[in-house]
Design a protein around this motif. Structure first.
Motif, mmCIF file in Angstrom:
data_model
loop_
_atom_site.group_PDB
_atom_site.id
_atom_site.type_symbol
_atom_site.label_atom_id
_atom_site.label_comp_id
_atom_site.label_asym_id
_atom_site.label_seq_id
_atom_site.Cartn_x
_atom_site.Cartn_y
_atom_site.Cartn_z
ATOM 1 N N VAL A 11 -33.168 -2.333 5.140
ATOM 2 C CA VAL A 11 -32.451 -2.452 6.403
ATOM 3 C C VAL A 11 -31.120 -3.140 6.140
ATOM 4 O O VAL A 11 -31.004 -3.940 5.205
ATOM 5 C CB VAL A 11 -33.300 -3.233 7.436
ATOM 6 N N GLN A 12 -30.131 -2.830 6.955
ATOM 7 C CA GLN A 12 -28.836 -3.483 6.829
ATOM 8 C C GLN A 12 -28.867 -4.868 7.467
ATOM 9 O O GLN A 12 -29.671 -5.126 8.371
ATOM 10 C CB GLN A 12 -27.751 -2.635 7.492
ATOM 11 N N ALA A 13 -28.006 -5.729 7.000
ATOM 12 C CA ALA A 13 -27.890 -7.062 7.590
ATOM 13 C C ALA A 13 -27.652 -6.946 9.089
ATOM 14 O O ALA A 13 -26.873 -6.094 9.534
ATOM 15 C CB ALA A 13 -26.763 -7.830 6.921
ATOM 16 N N GLY A 15 -30.016 -6.097 11.113
ATOM 17 C CA GLY A 15 -31.035 -5.198 11.618
ATOM 18 C C GLY A 15 -32.367 -5.885 11.851
ATOM 19 O O GLY A 15 -32.498 -7.108 11.712
ATOM 20 N N PRO A 86 -29.306 -10.925 4.118
ATOM 21 C CA PRO A 86 -29.644 -10.575 2.726
ATOM 22 C C PRO A 86 -30.591 -11.588 2.084
ATOM 23 O O PRO A 86 -31.445 -11.195 1.268
ATOM 24 C CB PRO A 86 -28.278 -10.570 2.037
ATOM 25 N N THR A 89 -34.408 -11.025 1.906
ATOM 26 C CA THR A 89 -34.982 -10.064 0.966
ATOM 27 C C THR A 89 -36.086 -10.715 0.150
ATOM 28 O O THR A 89 -35.871 -11.750 -0.482
ATOM 29 C CB THR A 89 -33.891 -9.518 0.027
ATOM 30 N N VAL A 118 -32.854 -6.408 2.465
ATOM 31 C CA VAL A 118 -31.769 -6.463 3.440
ATOM 32 C C VAL A 118 -30.445 -6.329 2.689
ATOM 33 O O VAL A 118 -30.107 -7.171 1.860
ATOM 34 C CB VAL A 118 -31.786 -7.770 4.231
ATOM 35 N N SER A 119 -29.721 -5.268 2.989
ATOM 36 C CA SER A 119 -28.434 -5.031 2.314
ATOM 37 C C SER A 119 -27.285 -5.643 3.112
ATOM 38 O O SER A 119 -27.330 -5.701 4.334
ATOM 39 C CB SER A 119 -28.209 -3.531 2.142
ATOM 40 N N SER A 120 -26.266 -6.072 2.387
ATOM 41 C CA SER A 120 -25.121 -6.722 3.048
ATOM 42 C C SER A 120 -24.063 -5.715 3.433
ATOM 43 O O SER A 120 -24.107 -4.554 3.068
ATOM 44 C CB SER A 120 -24.518 -7.764 2.114
#
Length: 120
Positions: A11-13, A15, A86, A89, A118-120
């Protein structure tokens, strides 16, 4: 007694994700349920717990963003995670304190873990 965790993913940051952990097998009661997490290269850490009377407690790092809940009829624990960062994670593990039939003491069981990235 087996615990099956699910709901992890990428999921994106900012989210949200909802984790679940369901218990199966024969047992008399479940007391405290909890979530823990382990980031790469770090020790497992506490996230949140909920007692049989629905009293909750959270780590400071997730307070206000995560919500723990339980469905006793389904023997299932949830973790609603909002405003993910992030640094959230990790592999998330559930732990239940279980009283089995014929026993007098509660025993702790762990789920297999579900990965949250969690991606930034």
């Amino acid at each position: 007694v087996q615990l099956q965790a699910s709901g992890g993913g990428l999921v994106q940051a900012g989210g949200s994700l909802r984790l679940s952990c369901a218990a199966s097998g024969r047992f008399f009661a479940i007391n405290t349920m909890g979530w823990y997490r382990q980031a790469p290269g770090k020790q497992r850490e506490y996230v949140a717990t909920i007692t049989s009377s629905d009293s909750t407690n959270y780590a400071d790092s997730v307070k206000g963003r995560f919500t723990i809940s339980r469905d006793n009829a389904k023997n299932t624990l949830y973790l609603q995670m909002n405003s993910l960062k992030p640094e959230d994670t990790a592999v998330y593990y559930c732990k239940f304190s279980v009283l089995r039939y014929g026993y007098h003491d509660y025993v702790e069981y762990w789920g297999q873990g579900t990965l949250v990235t969690v991606s930034s």
